[in-house]
Design a protein around this motif. Structure first.
Motif, PDB file in Angstrom:
ATOM      1  N   VAL A 173       0.860  -1.180   0.000  1.00  0.00           N
ATOM      2  CA  VAL A 173       0.000   0.000   0.000  1.00  0.00           C
ATOM      3  C   VAL A 173       0.895   1.228   0.000  1.00  0.00           C
ATOM      4  O   VAL A 173       1.656   1.452   0.943  1.00  0.00           O
ATOM      5  CB  VAL A 173      -0.942   0.006   1.221  1.00  0.00           C
ATOM      6  CG1 VAL A 173      -1.836   1.240   1.187  1.00  0.00           C
ATOM      7  CG2 VAL A 173      -1.787  -1.263   1.246  1.00  0.00           C
ATOM      8  N   GLU A 174       0.817   2.024  -1.071  1.00  0.00           N
ATOM      9  CA  GLU A 174       1.698   3.179  -1.222  1.00  0.00           C
ATOM     10  C   GLU A 174       1.139   4.371  -0.451  1.00  0.00           C
ATOM     11  O   GLU A 174      -0.049   4.683  -0.528  1.00  0.00           O
ATOM     12  CB  GLU A 174       1.841   3.550  -2.702  1.00  0.00           C
ATOM     13  CG  GLU A 174       2.324   2.425  -3.599  1.00  0.00           C
ATOM     14  CD  GLU A 174       3.733   1.962  -3.276  1.00  0.00           C
ATOM     15  OE1 GLU A 174       4.484   2.758  -2.666  1.00  0.00           O
ATOM     16  OE2 GLU A 174       4.078   0.830  -3.636  1.00  0.00           O
ATOM     17  N   THR A 175       2.023   5.045   0.311  1.00  0.00           N
ATOM     18  CA  THR A 175       1.634   6.239   1.054  1.00  0.00           C
ATOM     19  C   THR A 175       2.730   7.293   0.892  1.00  0.00           C
ATOM     20  O   THR A 175       3.860   6.968   0.479  1.00  0.00           O
ATOM     21  CB  THR A 175       1.449   5.945   2.553  1.00  0.00           C
ATOM     22  OG1 THR A 175       2.731   5.915   3.202  1.00  0.00           O
ATOM     23  CG2 THR A 175       0.723   4.624   2.778  1.00  0.00           C
ATOM     24  N   PRO A 176       2.455   8.558   1.217  1.00  0.00           N
ATOM     25  CA  PRO A 176       3.490   9.595   1.105  1.00  0.00           C
ATOM     26  C   PRO A 176       4.697   9.350   2.000  1.00  0.00           C
ATOM     27  O   PRO A 176       5.776   9.872   1.740  1.00  0.00           O
ATOM     28  CB  PRO A 176       2.745  10.871   1.529  1.00  0.00           C
ATOM     29  CG  PRO A 176       1.311  10.595   1.250  1.00  0.00           C
ATOM     30  CD  PRO A 176       1.136   9.135   1.524  1.00  0.00           C
ATOM     31  N   LEU A 177       4.565   8.559   3.068  1.00  0.00           N
ATOM     32  CA  LEU A 177       5.678   8.319   3.982  1.00  0.00           C
ATOM     33  C   LEU A 177       6.399   7.008   3.723  1.00  0.00           C
ATOM     34  O   LEU A 177       7.335   6.661   4.427  1.00  0.00           O
ATOM     35  CB  LEU A 177       5.185   8.330   5.426  1.00  0.00           C
ATOM     36  CG  LEU A 177       4.738   9.676   5.987  1.00  0.00           C
ATOM     37  CD1 LEU A 177       4.405   9.539   7.449  1.00  0.00           C
ATOM     38  CD2 LEU A 177       5.796  10.739   5.785  1.00  0.00           C
ATOM     39  N   GLY A 178       5.974   6.264   2.739  1.00  0.00           N
ATOM     40  CA  GLY A 178       6.591   4.973   2.477  1.00  0.00           C
ATOM     41  C   GLY A 178       5.546   3.956   2.086  1.00  0.00           C
ATOM     42  O   GLY A 178       4.398   4.292   1.791  1.00  0.00           O
ATOM     43  N   THR A 179       5.929   2.711   2.076  1.00  0.00           N
ATOM     44  CA  THR A 179       5.055   1.629   1.639  1.00  0.00           C
ATOM     45  C   THR A 179       4.681   0.760   2.823  1.00  0.00           C
ATOM     46  O   THR A 179       5.544   0.213   3.495  1.00  0.00           O
ATOM     47  CB  THR A 179       5.758   0.770   0.569  1.00  0.00           C
ATOM     48  OG1 THR A 179       6.110   1.596  -0.532  1.00  0.00           O
ATOM     49  CG2 THR A 179       4.835  -0.344   0.084  1.00  0.00           C
ATOM     50  N   ILE A 180       3.393   0.643   3.078  1.00  0.00           N
ATOM     51  CA  ILE A 180       2.918  -0.319   4.066  1.00  0.00           C
ATOM     52  C   ILE A 180       2.946  -1.691   3.425  1.00  0.00           C
ATOM     53  O   ILE A 180       2.381  -1.908   2.349  1.00  0.00           O
ATOM     54  CB  ILE A 180       1.492   0.012   4.530  1.00  0.00           C
ATOM     55  CG1 ILE A 180       1.498   1.287   5.355  1.00  0.00           C
ATOM     56  CG2 ILE A 180       0.912  -1.133   5.345  1.00  0.00           C
ATOM     57  CD1 ILE A 180       0.140   1.702   5.850  1.00  0.00           C
ATOM     58  N   THR A 181       3.626  -2.615   4.060  1.00  0.00           N
ATOM     59  CA  THR A 181       3.708  -3.989   3.570  1.00  0.00           C
ATOM     60  C   THR A 181       2.913  -4.898   4.483  1.00  0.00           C
ATOM     61  O   THR A 181       3.189  -4.983   5.677  1.00  0.00           O
ATOM     62  CB  THR A 181       5.177  -4.460   3.519  1.00  0.00           C
ATOM     63  OG1 THR A 181       5.923  -3.575   2.676  1.00  0.00           O
ATOM     64  CG2 THR A 181       5.262  -5.881   2.965  1.00  0.00           C
ATOM     65  N   ASP A 182       1.905  -5.543   3.927  1.00  0.00           N
ATOM     66  CA  ASP A 182       1.109  -6.518   4.658  1.00  0.00           C
ATOM     67  C   ASP A 182       1.507  -7.884   4.108  1.00  0.00           C
ATOM     68  O   ASP A 182       1.113  -8.243   2.994  1.00  0.00           O
ATOM     69  CB  ASP A 182      -0.376  -6.243   4.444  1.00  0.00           C
ATOM     70  CG  ASP A 182      -1.237  -6.806   5.556  1.00  0.00           C
ATOM     71  OD1 ASP A 182      -0.691  -7.548   6.384  1.00  0.00           O
ATOM     72  OD2 ASP A 182      -2.436  -6.522   5.592  1.00  0.00           O
ATOM     73  N   PRO A 183       2.345  -8.642   4.818  1.00  0.00           N
ATOM     74  CA  PRO A 183       2.864  -9.889   4.260  1.00  0.00           C
ATOM     75  C   PRO A 183       1.747 -10.861   3.881  1.00  0.00           C
ATOM     76  O   PRO A 183       0.636 -10.807   4.427  1.00  0.00           O
ATOM     77  CB  PRO A 183       3.722 -10.454   5.392  1.00  0.00           C
ATOM     78  CG  PRO A 183       4.072  -9.271   6.228  1.00  0.00           C
ATOM     79  CD  PRO A 183       2.896  -8.362   6.150  1.00  0.00           C
ATOM     80  N   LYS A 184       2.063 -11.732   2.952  1.00  0.00           N
ATOM     81  CA  LYS A 184       1.101 -12.742   2.506  1.00  0.00           C
ATOM     82  C   LYS A 184       0.486 -13.423   3.725  1.00  0.00           C
ATOM     83  O   LYS A 184       1.190 -13.859   4.638  1.00  0.00           O
ATOM     84  CB  LYS A 184       1.796 -13.787   1.632  1.00  0.00           C
ATOM     85  CG  LYS A 184       0.850 -14.852   1.090  1.00  0.00           C
ATOM     86  CD  LYS A 184       1.584 -15.871   0.245  1.00  0.00           C
ATOM     87  CE  LYS A 184       0.616 -16.960  -0.216  1.00  0.00           C
ATOM     88  NZ  LYS A 184       1.293 -17.993  -1.034  1.00  0.00           N
ATOM     89  N   PRO A 185      -0.856 -13.510   3.771  1.00  0.00           N
ATOM     90  CA  PRO A 185      -1.497 -13.995   4.997  1.00  0.00           C
ATOM     91  C   PRO A 185      -1.239 -15.471   5.257  1.00  0.00           C
ATOM     92  O   PRO A 185      -1.049 -16.273   4.353  1.00  0.00           O
ATOM     93  CB  PRO A 185      -2.980 -13.740   4.727  1.00  0.00           C
ATOM     94  CG  PRO A 185      -3.107 -13.747   3.247  1.00  0.00           C
ATOM     95  CD  PRO A 185      -1.826 -13.162   2.731  1.00  0.00           C
ATOM     96  N   VAL A 186      -1.241 -15.797   6.543  1.00  0.00           N
ATOM     97  CA  VAL A 186      -1.189 -17.176   7.005  1.00  0.00           C
ATOM     98  C   VAL A 186      -2.595 -17.543   7.455  1.00  0.00           C
ATOM     99  O   VAL A 186      -3.269 -16.753   8.123  1.00  0.00           O
ATOM    100  CB  VAL A 186      -0.202 -17.321   8.173  1.00  0.00           C
ATOM    101  CG1 VAL A 186      -0.271 -18.714   8.778  1.00  0.00           C
ATOM    102  CG2 VAL A 186       1.209 -16.991   7.717  1.00  0.00           C
TER     103      VAL A 186
END
Length: 436
Positions: A173-186
Motif C-alpha cells: 500500500v503506497e503512502t506519502p511516507l513509504g510503503t505499508i507492507t502486509d505480508p502474505k497472509p497465514v
C-alpha cells in the motif's frame, strides 16, 4: 524538580515496552470513534464501520513554534458489512485511564478501562475481526466460523496512493511516507489443539467508483465444521538511501520496536539527521548507521561513519537495553573515527575490522576501535546485559589475541576470530583465532 535527559530517555524507553492498550472514547476526545490506542508516532482508532491508522512525525529541525505534524491517515472501511456492527473491548487490563482537562467537571473522565483487543463480531455473516498489538504494530485476525465465505470479506483502503501485490503475494500500500507492507497472509484451522495450515492469498479487486478493495481467497483443504483463522500483520517498509549505491548489512530491533540498520553508502546525500555524529560523506564509501521509529515512518537518527578511504562498510549491528548501537564491519581508512583510550586507535594493516558503540541519540561515540592485524573484517556482533561486545569475523596474521586463548595463531591463510570486548571498549576480555 527538573528531569534530566537520561531519566527522560529511560521513561520513554519503558513506555515503549508497554503493550498496546485500547481505551474507550467516552467523550474525552471530540471525535466519533469508539476506541483508540496511541503512542509516539501513531494512533489507531476504531469506528463502527472502519478502522483508522495514522502514522506521523514532527519535523526535527524546526523550532517548537514552527513544528508541524507530517503523517499519513489511512481508513480501512468494511464494505457490505452488517449495518449494526460495533467495536467491543476484549481482554480487559487491570489498569485504568483518567483524563482531567480544565476546571469543568463535564470534561473530567476517570476510571476508563483499557483492553488488549478490539473485537468486531459478525462484520460479515459468520466472520469476526479482531485487532490487537504486537509491540506498537497493529495486528489483526479474521475469524471465519464454519460455513462462512472468505469471498464476503471486502475492505476498502482510503487515503493510500495505490495498492498492489508483489511476486511473493504481499500486499503493498503506497503512502506519502513509504510503503505499508502486509505480508502474505497465514491461515489455519485448529483441530484438537493442532494447527492445520490452509493456503490463503490476498485479492485486490476494483470497485465501481475506481477504488480497489482488499479481500482473501483460500485454497483447497478447508476442513468443514472448524473455524478458519486468517492471520495477516500490518508492517512498514521504506527505501533508505540517496542517489548513489546504498546497501544494508545488518539490522537490529530494540525492546521498544525501534529499528537499527547499518551498511554502506556511496551517496553524498544519504539521509542524515541534524546533530548526528557525522553528517557528511568523508570517503567514496562510508558506513551508515540509522535508527527508525517503530512505525518506520521517521528517523530517530541517521549518520555516516567513516574515514577518507573508500572501503568503509558496516556488516552487522546490535543494540543494548539503553538504546546504544554496536556496529562492526571493515575499514580501509587510516583516519577511521576512534576514541581516546580505545583498545586499538591505529590500524594494524591496510584493512581492519572495527567496533563502534554509538550513544542512544546517535550524536556521539561511546567508544570506537580498530580490531585487526595485517587484514581483518568484522562480520557479526552481539552484546550482553553487562555491555560486553562479542565480535566474529575473518582475520589473517597479526590479529590481536589474549594470553591463554584457545587458538593463539592462525591455522591457515585466513581464519575466523572470536573476540570479547569489555564494556568500555578499552580492552579485550578474550580474543582467539578459530580455524584449520
Amino acid at each position: 524538580m527538573s528531569v534530566t535527559e537520561q531519566p527522560r530517555h529511560a521513561v520513554w524507553e519503558a513506555h515503549g515496552r508497554l503493550p498496546l492498550m485500547f481505551v474507550p472514547n467516552a467523550g474525552q476526545l471530540n471525535e466519533p470513534f469508539h476506541f483508540y490506542a496511541q503512542g509516539r508516532g501513531f494512533r489507531y482508532a476504531f469506528h463502527p464501520d472502519r478502522a483508522v491508522t495514522t502514522f506521523y512525525t514532527v519535523e526535527p529541525h524546526l523550532s517548537a513554534e514552527e513544528q508541524s505534524l507530517k503523517g499519513v491517515h489511512l481508513v480501512w472501511r468494511f464494505l457490505n458489512a452488517r449495518p449494526d456492527i460495533r467495536p467491543e473491548g476484549a481482554a480487559m487490563e487491570k489498569g485504568t485511564f483518567n483524563y482531567f482537562r480544565g476546571n469543568e467537571a463535564s470534561r473530567h473522565y476517570s476510571n476508563l478501562p483499557s483492553y488488549r483487543r478490539i473485537h468486531y463480531r459478525e462484520v460479515w455473516t459468520g466472520i469476526d475481526l479482531v485487532f490487537y498489538g504486537q509491540g506498537s504494530f497493529l495486528k489483526y485476525d479474521i475469524i471465519l466460523q464454519p460455513g462462512a465465505q472468505a469471498g464476503d470479506i471486502r475492505i476498502l483502503c482510503e487515503g493510500a496512493g495505490g495498492a498492489r501485490l508483489n511476486e511473493k503475494g504481499d500486499l503493498l500500500v503506497e503512502t506519502p511516507l513509504g510503503t505499508i507492507t502486509d505480508p502474505k497472509p497465514v491461515a489455519y484451522q485448529e483441530v484438537e489443539g493442532i494447527r492445520h495450515p490452509v493456503e490463503c492469498r490476498f485479492l485486490v479487486r476494483p470497485e465501481e467508483d475506481g477504488s480497489v478493495s482488499l479481500g482473501f481467497e483460500t485454497g483447497e483443504g478447508v476442513l468443514s465444521g472448524y473455524p478458519l483463522v486468517i492471520d495477516p500483520v500490518l508492517d512498514f517498509s521504506t527505501y533508505l538511501g540517496g542517489t548513489g549505491d546504498d546497501q544494508g548489512g545488518g539490522i537490529a530491533v530494540d525492546a521498544s520496536g525501534n529499528v537499527y540498520v547499518t551498511g554502506f553508502t556511496f551517496s553524498s546525500n544519504f539521509p542524515v539527521t541534524p546533530g548526528a555524529f557525522q553528517t557528511t560523506l568523508k570517503g567514496a564509501v562510508d558506513v551508515f548507521v540509522t535508527k527508525l521509529i517503530p512505525s518506520g515512518t521517521a528517523l530517530v537518527y541517521s549518520t555516516y561513519l567513516g574515514g577518507s578511504a573508500s572501503g568503509d562498510q558496516g556488516f552487522d549491528i546490535a543494540v543494548d537495553a539503553s538504546g546504544s548501537a554496536y556496529v562492526t564491519g571493515v575499514t580501509a581508512s587510516p583516519d577511521f573515527p576512534t576514541t581516546p583510550g580505545a583498545f586499538q586507535t591505529a590500524p594494524g594493516g591496510p584493512v581492519n575490522a572495527f567496533v563502534t558503540k554509538l550513544d542512544p541519540s546517535g550524536t556521539a561515540l561511546v567508544y570506537s576501535t580498530y580490531l585487526g592485524g595485517s587484514s581483518s573484517a568484522g562480520n557479526g556482533i552481539r552484546v550482553d546485559s553487562s555491555g560486553n561486545a562479542y565480535v566474529t569475523g575473518s582475520a589473517t596474521t597479526g590479529f590481536p589475541v589474549t594470553p591463554g586463548a584457545f587458538q593463539p595463531l592462525p591455522g591457515g591463510s585466513g581464519d575466523a576470530f572470536v573476540t570479547k570486548l569489555n564494556p568500555t571498549g578499552t580492552a579485550l576480555v578474550y580474543s582467539t583465532y578459530l580455524g584449520g
